[in-house]
Design a protein around this motif. Structure first.
Motif, PDB file in Angstrom:
ATOM      1  N   PRO A  32       0.810  -1.231   0.000  1.00  0.00           N
ATOM      2  CA  PRO A  32       0.000   0.000   0.000  1.00  0.00           C
ATOM      3  C   PRO A  32       0.837   1.272   0.000  1.00  0.00           C
ATOM      4  CG  PRO A  32      -0.917  -1.588   1.535  1.00  0.00           C
ATOM      5  CD  PRO A  32       0.404  -2.142   1.099  1.00  0.00           C
ATOM      6  N   LEU A  33       1.942   1.278   0.770  1.00  0.00           N
ATOM      7  CA  LEU A  33       2.811   2.459   0.804  1.00  0.00           C
ATOM      8  C   LEU A  33       3.504   2.661  -0.538  1.00  0.00           C
ATOM      9  CD1 LEU A  33       4.417   2.093   4.360  1.00  0.00           C
ATOM     10  CD2 LEU A  33       2.746   3.807   3.620  1.00  0.00           C
ATOM     11  N   ALA A  34       3.958   1.560  -1.132  1.00  0.00           N
ATOM     12  CA  ALA A  34       4.604   1.649  -2.447  1.00  0.00           C
ATOM     13  C   ALA A  34       3.613   2.134  -3.501  1.00  0.00           C
ATOM     14  CB  ALA A  34       5.177   0.291  -2.840  1.00  0.00           C
ATOM     15  N   ASN A  35       2.363   1.711  -3.370  1.00  0.00           N
ATOM     16  CA  ASN A  35       1.335   2.121  -4.325  1.00  0.00           C
ATOM     17  C   ASN A  35       1.074   3.619  -4.247  1.00  0.00           C
ATOM     18  OD1 ASN A  35      -0.609   1.260  -6.348  1.00  0.00           O
ATOM     19  ND2 ASN A  35      -2.185   1.820  -4.857  1.00  0.00           N
ATOM     20  N   ILE A  36       1.046   4.161  -3.030  1.00  0.00           N
ATOM     21  CA  ILE A  36       0.862   5.608  -2.838  1.00  0.00           C
ATOM     22  C   ILE A  36       2.028   6.380  -3.455  1.00  0.00           C
ATOM     23  CG2 ILE A  36       0.801   7.444  -1.101  1.00  0.00           C
ATOM     24  CD1 ILE A  36      -0.668   5.439   0.736  1.00  0.00           C
ATOM     25  N   ALA A  37       3.240   5.891  -3.194  1.00  0.00           N
ATOM     26  CA  ALA A  37       4.426   6.544  -3.745  1.00  0.00           C
ATOM     27  C   ALA A  37       4.429   6.479  -5.267  1.00  0.00           C
ATOM     28  CB  ALA A  37       5.689   5.887  -3.182  1.00  0.00           C
ATOM     29  N   ASN A  38       4.002   5.332  -5.792  1.00  0.00           N
ATOM     30  CA  ASN A  38       3.982   5.150  -7.237  1.00  0.00           C
ATOM     31  C   ASN A  38       3.007   6.117  -7.910  1.00  0.00           C
ATOM     32  OD1 ASN A  38       5.298   3.059  -9.096  1.00  0.00           O
ATOM     33  ND2 ASN A  38       3.213   3.097  -9.863  1.00  0.00           N
ATOM     34  N   LYS A  39       1.828   6.271  -7.294  1.00  0.00           N
ATOM     35  CA  LYS A  39       0.837   7.204  -7.845  1.00  0.00           C
ATOM     36  C   LYS A  39       1.354   8.638  -7.827  1.00  0.00           C
ATOM     37  CE  LYS A  39      -3.429   4.652  -6.909  1.00  0.00           C
ATOM     38  NZ  LYS A  39      -4.715   4.639  -6.176  1.00  0.00           N
ATOM     39  N   LYS A  40       2.046   8.989  -6.750  1.00  0.00           N
ATOM     40  CA  LYS A  40       2.548  10.357  -6.610  1.00  0.00           C
ATOM     41  C   LYS A  40       3.687  10.638  -7.590  1.00  0.00           C
ATOM     42  CE  LYS A  40       4.357  13.611  -3.177  1.00  0.00           C
ATOM     43  NZ  LYS A  40       4.741  13.815  -1.764  1.00  0.00           N
ATOM     44  N   LEU A  41       4.603   9.692  -7.727  1.00  0.00           N
ATOM     45  CA  LEU A  41       5.795   9.922  -8.539  1.00  0.00           C
ATOM     46  C   LEU A  41       5.583   9.613 -10.019  1.00  0.00           C
ATOM     47  CD1 LEU A  41       8.464   8.401  -6.109  1.00  0.00           C
ATOM     48  CD2 LEU A  41       8.067  10.814  -6.566  1.00  0.00           C
ATOM     49  N   ALA A  42       4.941   8.478 -10.297  1.00  0.00           N
ATOM     50  CA  ALA A  42       4.815   8.032 -11.686  1.00  0.00           C
ATOM     51  C   ALA A  42       3.451   8.318 -12.296  1.00  0.00           C
ATOM     52  CB  ALA A  42       5.116   6.533 -11.778  1.00  0.00           C
ATOM     53  N   GLY A  43       2.444   8.560 -11.436  1.00  0.00           N
ATOM     54  CA  GLY A  43       1.141   8.955 -11.948  1.00  0.00           C
ATOM     55  C   GLY A  43       0.143   7.831 -12.148  1.00  0.00           C
ATOM     56  N   TYR A  44       0.464   6.619 -11.725  1.00  0.00           N
ATOM     57  CA  TYR A  44      -0.478   5.507 -11.857  1.00  0.00           C
ATOM     58  C   TYR A  44      -0.246   4.504 -10.729  1.00  0.00           C
ATOM     59  CZ  TYR A  44       3.662   3.405 -13.985  1.00  0.00           C
ATOM     60  OH  TYR A  44       4.936   2.971 -14.221  1.00  0.00           O
ATOM     61  N   GLY A  45      -1.272   3.734 -10.426  1.00  0.00           N
ATOM     62  CA  GLY A  45      -1.195   2.750  -9.359  1.00  0.00           C
ATOM     63  C   GLY A  45      -0.619   1.426  -9.825  1.00  0.00           C
ATOM     64  N   MET A  46      -0.209   0.591  -8.874  1.00  0.00           N
ATOM     65  CA  MET A  46       0.441  -0.676  -9.199  1.00  0.00           C
ATOM     66  C   MET A  46      -0.525  -1.730  -9.711  1.00  0.00           C
ATOM     67  SD  MET A  46       3.020  -0.769  -5.927  1.00  0.00           S
ATOM     68  CE  MET A  46       3.647  -2.395  -6.272  1.00  0.00           C
ATOM     69  N   ASP A  47      -1.826  -1.512  -9.550  1.00  0.00           N
ATOM     70  CA  ASP A  47      -2.812  -2.454 -10.082  1.00  0.00           C
ATOM     71  C   ASP A  47      -3.709  -1.773 -11.113  1.00  0.00           C
ATOM     72  OD1 ASP A  47      -3.800  -5.166  -9.977  1.00  0.00           O
ATOM     73  OD2 ASP A  47      -5.645  -4.339  -9.160  1.00  0.00           O
ATOM     74  N   GLU A  48      -3.269  -0.607 -11.558  1.00  0.00           N
ATOM     75  CA  GLU A  48      -4.054   0.137 -12.536  1.00  0.00           C
ATOM     76  C   GLU A  48      -4.118  -0.604 -13.861  1.00  0.00           C
ATOM     77  OE1 GLU A  48      -3.739   4.621 -14.207  1.00  0.00           O
ATOM     78  OE2 GLU A  48      -3.665   4.377 -12.045  1.00  0.00           O
ATOM     79  N   CYS A  49      -3.032  -1.286 -14.189  1.00  0.00           N
ATOM     80  CA  CYS A  49      -2.977  -2.120 -15.384  1.00  0.00           C
ATOM     81  C   CYS A  49      -2.851  -3.567 -14.939  1.00  0.00           C
ATOM     82  CB  CYS A  49      -1.802  -1.739 -16.271  1.00  0.00           C
ATOM     83  SG  CYS A  49      -1.929  -0.071 -16.931  1.00  0.00           S
ATOM     84  N   ASN A  50      -3.850  -4.361 -15.251  1.00  0.00           N
ATOM     85  CA  ASN A  50      -3.852  -5.754 -14.846  1.00  0.00           C
ATOM     86  C   ASN A  50      -4.138  -6.606 -16.073  1.00  0.00           C
ATOM     87  OD1 ASN A  50      -4.953  -8.361 -13.873  1.00  0.00           O
ATOM     88  ND2 ASN A  50      -4.733  -7.417 -11.847  1.00  0.00           N
ATOM     89  N   ALA A  51      -3.243  -7.547 -16.351  1.00  0.00           N
ATOM     90  CA  ALA A  51      -3.366  -8.350 -17.572  1.00  0.00           C
ATOM     91  C   ALA A  51      -4.666  -9.137 -17.615  1.00  0.00           C
ATOM     92  CB  ALA A  51      -2.167  -9.295 -17.683  1.00  0.00           C
ATOM     93  N   LYS A  52      -5.163  -9.572 -16.454  1.00  0.00           N
ATOM     94  CA  LYS A  52      -6.427 -10.322 -16.430  1.00  0.00           C
ATOM     95  C   LYS A  52      -7.580  -9.464 -16.945  1.00  0.00           C
ATOM     96  CE  LYS A  52      -6.072 -11.483 -12.052  1.00  0.00           C
ATOM     97  NZ  LYS A  52      -6.378 -12.076 -10.729  1.00  0.00           N
TER      98      LYS A  52
END
Length: 238
Positions: free
Chosen positions: A149-169
């Protein structure tokens, strides 16, 4: 942002078709590294090859590694480049390994031009969130909470998208292009169960090859004949 790729024209022209395979490499690799063995196969079958360096890899610019989330949009750019270079009668295959496999699966849910005839994913994962959760648990014996969850928040702030925003399924559920899924049964980085999950969600025509005893990204070298036969059978009717 400038992205780099290396293009190889076909060694021998196809008898009836103009075909190009766009190759998407894995995490921390680069375009010319992951398809050394498979290049022989594709050249023997009359393909031209395009080897892009993903964002923040090789000679491409970029600060963040997107694990397919942004790379799938870049894939559309490479597809357009191939069509402009080779003509509208070109037939394109997308082939990805590991992170590249996830990239081509995530690309499958986008609106693709008719020149894209098939997608091959070798040991692709469902999403960055799920593969990181798996690695934390199996390799580092750490819980997903609160790290993910912490990495996901950081990812959204820095890179602009969440870690599950793109899911192959989710993306293959919208796919229209045929997909070949390849995975090693002994993959300890991306579990083979992810391949089965994505396969079950896939809405387009599909085939699956599980290479017994193969570790992550090892399937081609573990059983070249079976791997090549699977591509032959997959592509002959595209």
């Amino acid at each position: 942002m400038k992205l780099h790729a290396t293009y190889f024209p076909p060694i021998k022209e196809g008898k009836t078709k103009k075909r190009v395979v766009i190759c998407f490499h894995g995490y921390t690799s680069k375009g010319l590294s992951d398809f050394t063995g498979l290049s022989d196969y594709y050249f023997r079958h009359g393909y031209a090859m395009l080897h892009p360096d993903a964002r923040a890899h090789g000679e491409s610019e970029g600060k963040y590694i997107g694990f397919g989330c942004l790379d799938r949009k870049d894939a559309l750019g490479w597809i357009d480049w191939v069509i402009k270079k080779c003509g509208t009668d070109v037939e394109i295959i997308l082939h990805g390994i590991s992170m590249g496999g996830a990239t081509v699966l995530m690309t499958s849910g986008l609106e693709l031009p008719p020149q894209v005839k098939g997608i091959i994913s070798d040991c692709g994962f469902t999403s960055p969130k799920e593969v990181f959760t798996y690695v934390l648990k199996t390799m580092y014996h750490l819980p997903a909470f609160p790290i993910i969850p912490l990495a996901n928040i950081a990812n959204k702030k820095l890179a602009g998208y969440g870690m599950d925003e793109c899911n192959a399924k989710r993306e293959v559920a919208k796919a229209k292009v045929p997909i070949l899924f390849i995975h090693g049964s002994k993959d300890t980085f991306v579990p083979v169960t992810m391949c089965h999950e994505i396969y079950e969600c896939c809405a387009s025509p599909k085939k699956k090859l599980i290479v017994e005893g193969a570790a992550h990204g090892e399937s081609y070298y573990k059983d070249m004949k079976t791997y090549e036969n699977a591509i032959d059978e997959f592509t002959q009717n595209l």
